[in-house]
Write a protein that holds these residues in place. Structure first.
Motif, PDB file in Angstrom:
ATOM      1  N   PRO A 199       0.825  -1.206   0.000  1.00  0.00           N
ATOM      2  CA  PRO A 199       0.000   0.000   0.000  1.00  0.00           C
ATOM      3  C   PRO A 199       0.862   1.260   0.000  1.00  0.00           C
ATOM      4  N   LEU A 200       0.322   2.340  -0.509  1.00  0.00           N
ATOM      5  CA  LEU A 200       1.039   3.615  -0.521  1.00  0.00           C
ATOM      6  C   LEU A 200       0.791   4.392   0.763  1.00  0.00           C
ATOM      7  N   ASP A 201       1.758   5.220   1.145  1.00  0.00           N
ATOM      8  CA  ASP A 201       1.563   6.146   2.254  1.00  0.00           C
ATOM      9  C   ASP A 201       0.622   7.258   1.812  1.00  0.00           C
ATOM     10  N   VAL A 202       0.253   8.115   2.747  1.00  0.00           N
ATOM     11  CA  VAL A 202      -0.706   9.176   2.440  1.00  0.00           C
ATOM     12  C   VAL A 202      -0.171  10.139   1.394  1.00  0.00           C
ATOM     13  N   ASP A 203       1.163  10.218   1.258  1.00  0.00           N
ATOM     14  CA  ASP A 203       1.738  11.118   0.260  1.00  0.00           C
ATOM     15  C   ASP A 203       1.962  10.424  -1.086  1.00  0.00           C
ATOM     16  N   GLY A 204       1.480   9.189  -1.225  1.00  0.00           N
ATOM     17  CA  GLY A 204       1.611   8.489  -2.492  1.00  0.00           C
ATOM     18  C   GLY A 204       2.936   7.800  -2.708  1.00  0.00           C
ATOM     19  N   SER A 205       3.714   7.599  -1.653  1.00  0.00           N
ATOM     20  CA  SER A 205       5.030   6.964  -1.789  1.00  0.00           C
ATOM     21  C   SER A 205       5.028   5.611  -1.102  1.00  0.00           C
ATOM     22  N   ILE A 206       6.101   4.838  -1.335  1.00  0.00           N
ATOM     23  CA  ILE A 206       6.274   3.563  -0.653  1.00  0.00           C
ATOM     24  C   ILE A 206       7.771   3.276  -0.557  1.00  0.00           C
TER      25      ILE A 206
ATOM     26  N   GLU B 276       7.456  -6.495   2.597  1.00  0.00           N
ATOM     27  CA  GLU B 276       6.559  -6.998   3.636  1.00  0.00           C
ATOM     28  C   GLU B 276       5.204  -7.409   3.076  1.00  0.00           C
ATOM     29  N   PHE B 277       4.731  -6.668   2.078  1.00  0.00           N
ATOM     30  CA  PHE B 277       3.399  -6.921   1.531  1.00  0.00           C
ATOM     31  C   PHE B 277       3.422  -7.819   0.298  1.00  0.00           C
ATOM     32  N   ASP B 278       4.554  -8.450   0.021  1.00  0.00           N
ATOM     33  CA  ASP B 278       4.619  -9.440  -1.058  1.00  0.00           C
ATOM     34  C   ASP B 278       3.998 -10.737  -0.537  1.00  0.00           C
ATOM     35  N   HIS B 279       2.683 -10.717  -0.389  1.00  0.00           N
ATOM     36  CA  HIS B 279       1.984 -11.749   0.378  1.00  0.00           C
ATOM     37  C   HIS B 279       0.502 -11.725   0.011  1.00  0.00           C
TER      38      HIS B 279
ATOM     39  N   ALA C 241      -2.900  -5.455  15.568  1.00  0.00           N
ATOM     40  CA  ALA C 241      -1.611  -5.685  16.219  1.00  0.00           C
ATOM     41  C   ALA C 241      -1.003  -7.033  15.838  1.00  0.00           C
ATOM     42  N   PHE C 242      -1.812  -7.903  15.241  1.00  0.00           N
ATOM     43  CA  PHE C 242      -1.341  -9.247  14.905  1.00  0.00           C
ATOM     44  C   PHE C 242      -1.149  -9.427  13.403  1.00  0.00           C
ATOM     45  N   ALA C 243      -1.200  -8.345  12.633  1.00  0.00           N
ATOM     46  CA  ALA C 243      -1.042  -8.436  11.184  1.00  0.00           C
ATOM     47  C   ALA C 243       0.353  -8.943  10.838  1.00  0.00           C
TER      48      ALA C 243
ATOM     49  N   ALA D 101       6.827 -13.976   4.988  1.00  0.00           N
ATOM     50  CA  ALA D 101       7.673 -14.676   5.956  1.00  0.00           C
ATOM     51  C   ALA D 101       7.207 -14.430   7.391  1.00  0.00           C
ATOM     52  N   ASN D 102       5.900 -14.213   7.565  1.00  0.00           N
ATOM     53  CA  ASN D 102       5.303 -14.000   8.885  1.00  0.00           C
ATOM     54  C   ASN D 102       5.869 -12.776   9.594  1.00  0.00           C
ATOM     55  N   THR D 103       6.295 -11.780   8.813  1.00  0.00           N
ATOM     56  CA  THR D 103       6.857 -10.554   9.367  1.00  0.00           C
ATOM     57  C   THR D 103       5.749  -9.648   9.916  1.00  0.00           C
ATOM     58  N   PRO D 104       5.882  -9.120  11.137  1.00  0.00           N
ATOM     59  CA  PRO D 104       4.889  -8.155  11.637  1.00  0.00           C
ATOM     60  C   PRO D 104       4.843  -6.913  10.748  1.00  0.00           C
ATOM     61  N   ILE D 105       3.650  -6.435  10.457  1.00  0.00           N
ATOM     62  CA  ILE D 105       3.471  -5.247   9.629  1.00  0.00           C
ATOM     63  C   ILE D 105       2.523  -4.283  10.317  1.00  0.00           C
ATOM     64  N   SER D 106       2.741  -3.002  10.107  1.00  0.00           N
ATOM     65  CA  SER D 106       1.861  -1.982  10.675  1.00  0.00           C
ATOM     66  C   SER D 106       0.802  -1.599   9.663  1.00  0.00           C
ATOM     67  N   ILE D 107      -0.418  -1.383  10.164  1.00  0.00           N
ATOM     68  CA  ILE D 107      -1.545  -1.007   9.304  1.00  0.00           C
ATOM     69  C   ILE D 107      -2.156   0.280   9.867  1.00  0.00           C
ATOM     70  N   PRO D 108      -1.502   1.438   9.657  1.00  0.00           N
ATOM     71  CA  PRO D 108      -2.010   2.682  10.229  1.00  0.00           C
ATOM     72  C   PRO D 108      -3.189   3.269   9.471  1.00  0.00           C
ATOM     73  N   GLN D 109      -3.437   2.783   8.249  1.00  0.00           N
ATOM     74  CA  GLN D 109      -4.541   3.282   7.430  1.00  0.00           C
ATOM     75  C   GLN D 109      -5.429   2.118   7.015  1.00  0.00           C
TER      76      GLN D 109
END
Length: 489
Positions: free
Chosen positions: A94-101, A108-111, A151-153, A157-165
């Motif tokens: 996913p992109l950040d709010v400013d359209g970047s990644i 992490e999101f290759d899943h 919090a459990f996303a 490779a089962n890497t923890p990821i943040s989902i702020p949006q």
């Protein structure tokens, strides 16, 4: 400076997963294309038991999303893929709010996140019995779902990821606005099996098309036989005259003997066998080849001002075209302007597609190739009426134009109907009517959110008969019940 020069350094997506419910096993990739493993076809129908040595036959080889338009400065902004032969236009994440990644975010999101209806039903039952569900008893697909602030996303490779949006859809059982599966929240999906993933066009330089990036984030949800893509413009450019396209390489069994066509009333593009027997190579469907199609169920809206004021209408399928697998004037595009010309209904050099013949060089511009039943003679227009030799076919199904402003979302939903007639009706006698019947059924189900597929049998009526010192209680499924005669299926 164009977005293409501000791209991240993301690597190509490598994650693959199968949607394997009912009679289909379909491969999904993590970045803008599907139905293949980057080498071989994997849209297997009917699904077979590979462990028993049964040989799968695929109906589709490759498909990918195309989207393009021009910004306020008349700069073409476009993202599309065919076979990744010259690079990628899409990357996971996913992109950040400013359209970047960032590169790490792509990785992490290759899943893919996969959930089963049975697991969701069990989770809901557990939530009804307890205030907090033990984490160890929650299905992994539900527990790691990439929904808001989970919090459990977990990602690759089962890497923890943040989902702020907000990313993946969910049912907020406890009503606190964030995803907490231990409190009963669960993925908001349809079907007996669902797969979610997210990809963007900002992860790197557009190697496939060389087009300038849009700032596009696509949240894709596949379930049963349908996908539903939500497309967000997180860039800073307003795109006018934007087009969406679905590229399909329809290898129906043996790949060198196919025809294609479309039905404009059903927003349906399709492929059928060009010979009476699907042969000439292996694997193939033999003497009972099927028909397969892609059907638009939901498309962007076209807004206009009519006699009664502002109004809008769903675009539907606004164009259908075939192209060859080479790079001649009627073949595959090689640059952003050529991709955009195909989306607009032209050939890659801007020559309008025309009615009749092979669609090139005629007098009447016409955006829909081969719209008639192949069994009809001229002046009906089909591959059969034109006497074309069967061959390897790819096609593009389009919807546009529409405006796509920064912060705006559009939705594309489509299905893959597949039918195999009981009695062989092949080649130019292919039973297109049977495919249209399937498409009509799918559209009817989609329009009611598949309610009739998900609803169980109606509750019976309670009939009480009072006798002397006794009561007879009967459960009755009356004539208005969907379980009349206890025959619900």
């Amino acid at each position: 400076m164009g977005y293409g020069r501000l791209a991240a350094s993301c690597a190509s997506g490598v994650a693959q997963v199968d949607l394997d419910i009912n009679n289909v096993r379909a491969r999904l990739l993590s970045a803008g294309d599907w139905w293949w493993d980057l080498r071989e076809a994997h849209y297997e129908v009917p699904r077979v038991d590979i462990d028993r040595g049964e040989t799968p036959v695929s109906a589709l080889f490759n498909s990918a999303l195309w989207i393009g338009g021009v910004d306020d400065g008349e700069q073409i902004r476009l993202a599309a893929q065919t076979y990744r032969q010259s690079g990628n236009d899409f990357w996971p994440g996913p992109l950040d709010v400013d359209g970047s990644i960032l590169q790490d975010r792509c990785a992490e999101f290759d899943h893919h996140w996969k959930v089963e209806r049975s697991a969701i039903d069990a989770h809901r039952d557990a939530a009804a019995l307890m205030d907090s569900i033990p984490l160890g008893s929650i299905d992994p697909g539900i527990l790691t779902w990439p929904a808001l602030r989970n919090a459990f996303a977990r990602g690759r490779a089962n890497t923890p990821i943040s989902i702020p949006q907000p990313i993946a859809p969910f049912v907020d059982v406890d009503g606190n606005g964030v995803y907490n599966p231990s409190r009963g929240d669960y993925p908001d999906v349809l079907g007996d099996q669902a797969i979610f993933w997210v990809f963007n066009d900002m992860g790197n330089i557009h190697g496939q098309t060389t087009g300038e990036a849009i700032g596009l984030e696509s949240r894709a949800l596949a379930y049963a036989f349908k996908t539903n893509d939500v497309l967000d413009n997180k860039g800073s450019y307003r795109m006018d005259r934007t087009y969406l396209g679905l590229h399909v390489d329809a290898d129906l069994g043996w790949y060198l003997n196919d025809f294609v066509g479309c039905d404009t009333a059903m927003d349906l593009a399709y492929a059928y066998n060009g010979t009476a027997v699907d042969g000439g190579g292996f694997p193939n469907y033999g003497d009972r080849p099927p028909l397969v199609g892609t059907q638009f169920l939901r498309t962007p809206m076209h807004h206009y001002t009519g006699p009664g004021g502002p109004d809008s209408v769903a675009l539907g399928m606004t164009g259908f075209a075939y192209y060859s697998g080479d790079f001649n004037i009627m073949g595959l595009p090689q640059s952003a302007p050529e991709f955009l010309e195909l989306l607009r209904g032209n050939w890659r050099d801007g020559t309008p597609r025309t009615f009749g013949g092979n669609g090139f060089g005629g007098a009447v511009p016409f955006p829909f190739h081969y719209p008639d039943d192949p069994a009809l003679p001229l002046p009906a227009w089909s591959e059969c009426s034109e006497g074309n030799p069967p061959a390897d076919r790819s096609y593009l199904q389009c919807a546009g134009p529409f405006d796509f402003a920064p912060g705006q979302s559009v939705r594309l939903a489509w299905a893959v109907p597949w039918v195999r007639p009981e009695n062989p009706q092949n080649g130019c006698q292919a039973n297109v009517a049977l495919l249209l019947q399937a498409a009509n059924t799918i559209k009817a189900y989609y329009d009611v959110d598949f309610a009739s597929l998900l609803d169980g049998p109606d509750a019976p009526d309670l009939v009480i008969r009072e006798l002397d010192q006794e009561i007879i209680i009967s459960l009755v499924n009356g004539p208005t019940s969907n379980n009349q005669g206890e025959n619900y299926e």
